[in-house]
Design a protein around this motif. Structure first.
Motif, PDB file in Angstrom:
ATOM      1  N   ILE A 123      -0.830 -10.173 -14.235  1.00  0.00           N
ATOM      2  CA  ILE A 123      -1.272  -9.582 -12.973  1.00  0.00           C
ATOM      3  C   ILE A 123      -0.390  -8.371 -12.689  1.00  0.00           C
ATOM      4  N   HIS A 124      -1.007  -7.211 -12.592  1.00  0.00           N
ATOM      5  CA  HIS A 124      -0.254  -5.980 -12.336  1.00  0.00           C
ATOM      6  C   HIS A 124      -0.677  -5.381 -11.000  1.00  0.00           C
ATOM      7  N   LEU A 125       0.315  -5.118 -10.156  1.00  0.00           N
ATOM      8  CA  LEU A 125       0.073  -4.435  -8.885  1.00  0.00           C
ATOM      9  C   LEU A 125       0.598  -3.011  -9.009  1.00  0.00           C
ATOM     10  N   PRO A 126      -0.224  -2.012  -8.718  1.00  0.00           N
ATOM     11  CA  PRO A 126       0.274  -0.632  -8.783  1.00  0.00           C
ATOM     12  C   PRO A 126       1.366  -0.412  -7.735  1.00  0.00           C
ATOM     13  N   ASP A 127       2.328   0.436  -8.060  1.00  0.00           N
ATOM     14  CA  ASP A 127       3.451   0.684  -7.150  1.00  0.00           C
ATOM     15  C   ASP A 127       3.054   1.743  -6.119  1.00  0.00           C
ATOM     16  N   THR A 128       2.066   1.362  -5.283  1.00  0.00           N
ATOM     17  CA  THR A 128       1.650   2.246  -4.193  1.00  0.00           C
ATOM     18  C   THR A 128       2.440   1.916  -2.935  1.00  0.00           C
ATOM     19  N   TYR A 129       2.426   2.885  -1.991  1.00  0.00           N
ATOM     20  CA  TYR A 129       3.270   2.760  -0.798  1.00  0.00           C
ATOM     21  C   TYR A 129       2.487   3.317   0.388  1.00  0.00           C
ATOM     22  N   LEU A 130       2.352   2.498   1.427  1.00  0.00           N
ATOM     23  CA  LEU A 130       1.666   2.948   2.639  1.00  0.00           C
ATOM     24  C   LEU A 130       2.470   2.484   3.848  1.00  0.00           C
ATOM     25  N   ALA A 131       3.022   3.458   4.595  1.00  0.00           N
ATOM     26  CA  ALA A 131       3.801   3.150   5.792  1.00  0.00           C
ATOM     27  C   ALA A 131       3.167   3.852   6.983  1.00  0.00           C
ATOM     28  N   GLY A 132       3.415   3.328   8.177  1.00  0.00           N
ATOM     29  CA  GLY A 132       2.854   3.954   9.360  1.00  0.00           C
ATOM     30  C   GLY A 132       3.314   3.303  10.650  1.00  0.00           C
ATOM     31  N   ARG A 133       2.741   3.800  11.759  1.00  0.00           N
ATOM     32  CA  ARG A 133       3.070   3.280  13.088  1.00  0.00           C
ATOM     33  C   ARG A 133       1.782   3.071  13.871  1.00  0.00           C
TER      34      ARG A 133
END
Length: 751
Positions: A484-494
């Protein structure tokens, strides 16, 4: 109009040619049989009445018991003859062929009964009764010979009503025949009283006691007598006609009532308001019998025309293979009774634990369909349905074909320590495994095949939902390897409110843009500063939104995710919802118990609002501004699918709906290959600009199943419909005309 003649007038009219002329005349000898020697010579009156639908004639002759009367009657007409004599009852009879008719007289007895009327307590207050006891204005009695079989209604009808005389306040005297009889006492506007197998002596008075009658309608019938099933109860509860969800009826006052079944299996449930009722027979709280719904009309008696057959509770023997879990622990199980009403939830019946050999006995089960869930700890290993019926086999075999798996999960190039929930939170079968700091995991699944997987990383407070994984079984019996591979994506917010202030603890959801909210990718809760973070989401275009605890929500926002770059911080601004209210009308007036559902259209939100109209047809709900899909499902009316737009500056609005009178039918064919697998696609049905998912449609409307592989929506608004297999793809468009039927086919789709 009735023309009444005495003996002399009858003879005169015969010669005057008024329907009794000699040409069409027949002479009949009518004999009055005296029931006892001492009654011979008692004065009586013989009557003959026409019953052929023409002008009604009534002829009378004075007579004495034990003698005969010579009567001339029009041979072209049909006649009914009877007699009146003090202290005797005569049953009317058709005039037999000439030359003679014999009339038998039966001695009368006197039945004394004390009656009063009162508004019944509880549910029957909805009936037209007035509060407090009051005096009946008139009473009647009917009788019939007692049935020869104790447990069954003989089916013989009661006599015509005989007026009772009020001898003093609330005390009535009635004159049925003497002998062993069944009695029925009636007062207008109330439920009748029944007195079974009464023995009345000729010329004597029997006291039937003091009784308070309930105003309103009633239901009567007979229940089969089964050894061991004693102290039975009849349970009546109103039915919402055509409603998909019982909540549509729940806004009415509770009207369910229970009454004990009497001697011989007879029951009477009185004091009922007009409605359609479901009828159940209960024994020790268990349902052991039922019949079709019974309609009660104001002040009338409804009769269940057939004997209600009973099905005693059954015992089911369960056998589970393998007898224990891989760890050696015993299997646990939860048993649910499947709901018969559309839209109702499963009712938990019992939970327990199997023995070391995998067996268990479950007793006191009602006849019906059940779902059993096999668990071990928090893992759900198997969900299976079965039926319990009278005389059916009571042994259920449950096979759990375990598949051993091992694998590794990574986030980008690094191993991920996380929890892996195979089957997902809503899965009928679900198991939780855990990966270590090197990303390795191992365990067992209850079957090979496709599995949804939810990832619960320990490093962050969120869930990731993956596409289904294919888990095969190896022929050599060794563990199946998974990567199982999860892409190293990044989502931050407020998350902020409409004034730019932080909105703490809001729910943030990310969902795949192309599936219109049907496949949620991840969900998390913003911290006290309103900040959130997602990692490991699939690359591509997605939608994100936030919903606060007070119901305020943000419009869905497009985000592009890639391992190569981080997007700018995402700002989700909450908006207050618009309060909408209105009335649902049909051609016959406002509709109570209608389901009203509204969803924001694509690009707005994944959540909808559902309410039910009250007794005056009114509804009230909250929805985000913008374009919304609407679904209206009302008992006995066509289902409507449509769309509207809620103004950007609105805080409150009024929106009324009119339901059409004509309707058509929509059938959805579900091939066996599709029915046997979880629904992977997102089928939709569109009409008048509105689009509703098939799952939401089935949950909120009345659906009939035909042949096991065909779903029928029996009442839909006429117009042009478009059925899409998934997100506007694989669409079929057809026109539904009033009274017509169109058919769509649900195709299997691999993820």
């Amino acid at each position: 109009m009735v023309i009444r003649y005495g003996k002399l007038w009858a003879l005169a009219l015969a010669f005057a040619g008024l329907g009794l002329g000699t040409a069409g005349q027949r002479e009949v000898e009518i004999e009055l049989r005296a029931p006892a020697t001492e009654a011979v010579g008692l004065a009586a009156v013989v009557q003959a009445r026409t019953i052929d639908g023409g002008q009604e004639l009534l002829l009378e002759w004075p007579a004495k018991l034990g003698t005969a009367v010579q009567a001339r009657l029009d041979a072209a007409r049909r006649w009914e003859v009877r007699a009146e004599a003090a202290g005797f009852w005569v049953e009317p009879q058709l005039l037999p062929p000439p030359p003679a008719a014999r009339i038998a007289l039966t001695p009368r007895a006197t039945a004394q009964v004390r009656l009063s009327l009162a508004a019944p307590p509880g549910p029957a207050r909805a009936s037209p009764a007035q509060p407090g006891a009051r005096q009946p204005e008139a009473a009647w009695i009917r009788f019939r010979d007692t049935p020869g079989v104790e447990t069954l209604d003989s089916g013989r009808e009661f006599s015509p009503p005989i007026p009772c005389q009020e001898v003093k306040e609330r005390q009535w005297e009635c004159s049925p025949v003497a002998g062993k009889v069944d009695l029925r006492v009636e007062v207008a506007g109330s439920s009748p009283l029944y007195f079974w197998r009464q023995t009345l002596a000729a010329g004597q008075t029997a006291d039937l006691g003091r009784h308070r009658l309930r105003a309103g309608g009633s239901v009567v019938g007979w229940v089969e007598q089964v050894p061991g099933l004693t102290n039975l109860e009849i349970h009546l509860s109103p039915v919402a006609v055509g409603a998909a969800n019982p909540a549509a009826h729940s806004q009415r006052p509770p009207l369910s009532v229970r009454r004990a079944v009497g001697r011989g299996g007879f029951f009477q449930v009185d004091g009922l308001a007009p409605d359609l009722y479901a009828l159940e027979v209960l024994w020790d709280g268990l349902r052991v019998g039922t019949t079709d719904a019974v309609e009660v009309r104001g002040g009338e008696e409804s009769r269940v025309g057939t004997l209600i057959r009973l099905s005693p509770p059954a015992t089911v023997e369960l056998a589970i293979s393998p007898p224990t879990a891989a760890s050696g622990a015993a299997w646990q199980f939860v048993l649910f009774r499947e709901a018969e009403k559309e839209g109702a939830v499963l009712e938990q019946v019992v939970e327990g634990q199997a023995a070391a050999d995998g067996t268990c006995a479950v007793d006191r089960l009602e006849v019906g369909r059940y779902t059993i869930r096999i668990t071990q700890g928090e893992a759900r290993w198997l969900t299976q349905s079965f039926e319990v019926g009278p005389g059916w086999p009571t042994s259920i075999f449950l096979d759990i074909p375990r598949v051993e798996i091992e694998g590794r999960i990574t986030l980008g190039q690094e191993p991920l320590e996380a929890g892996l929930l195979f089957g997902g939170k809503g899965g009928g079968e679900r198991l939780r495994l855990a990966s270590d700091e090197k990303g390795h995991f191992a365990g067992f699944l209850p079957r090979p095949g496709r599995w949804r997987v939810e990832i619960e990383p320990s490093m962050q407070e969120l869930e990731l939902r993956l596409r289904a994984l294919e888990v095969p079984r190896r022929k050599d019996g060794r563990a199946t390897r998974l990567a199982i591979h999860l892409p190293d994506t990044y989502l931050a917010g407020r998350v902020v409110d409409q004034y730019g202030l932080k909105a703490s603890r809001a729910q943030v959801t990310v969902w795949a843009r192309e599936v219109q909210g049907r496949r949620v990718l991840a969900a998390s809760t913003a911290d006290d500063e309103g900040e959130f973070l997602f990692r490991g989401l699939p690359e591509g275009s997605h939608m994100a939104e936030a919903i606060a605890r007070d119901g305020a929500a943000s419009p869905s926002t497009l985000v592009e995710l890639s391992e190569d770059r981080r997007p700018a911080e995402l700002l989700l601004v909450l908006e207050d919802r618009v309060s909408l209210s209105g009335v649902v009308h049909s051609p016959s007036g406002p509709v109570a118990g209608a389901t009203v559902v509204m969803w924001p259209q694509a690009g707005r939100s994944i959540r909808g609002s559902r309410v039910f109209t009250d007794e005056t047809g009114h509804y009230s709900l909250q929805v985000l501004r913008g374009a919304v899909n609407i679904l209206i499902s009302a008992p006995g009316n066509p289902v409507r699918i449509l769309a509207t737009r809620v103004g950007a500056e609105q805080k409150r609005g009024e929106l009324n709906f009119n339901l059409p009178e004509p309707s058509g039918r929509i059938a959805i064919e579900v091939p066996p290959a599709v029915a046997s697998q979880p629904l992977q696609a997102s089928p939709t049905l569109s009409h008048a600009g509105g689009t509703v998912g098939l799952i939401d449609l089935l949950q909120n409307t009345r659906v009939q199943e035909e042949g096991g592989h065909r779903m029928l929506l029996p009442a839909m608004e006429p117009g042009r419909y478009q059925f899409c297999q998934n997100l506007g793809q694989g669409c079929d468009e057809q026109l539904l005309v009033p009274g017509g039927e169109i058919q769509f086919r649900l195709e299997r789709r691999e993820e």
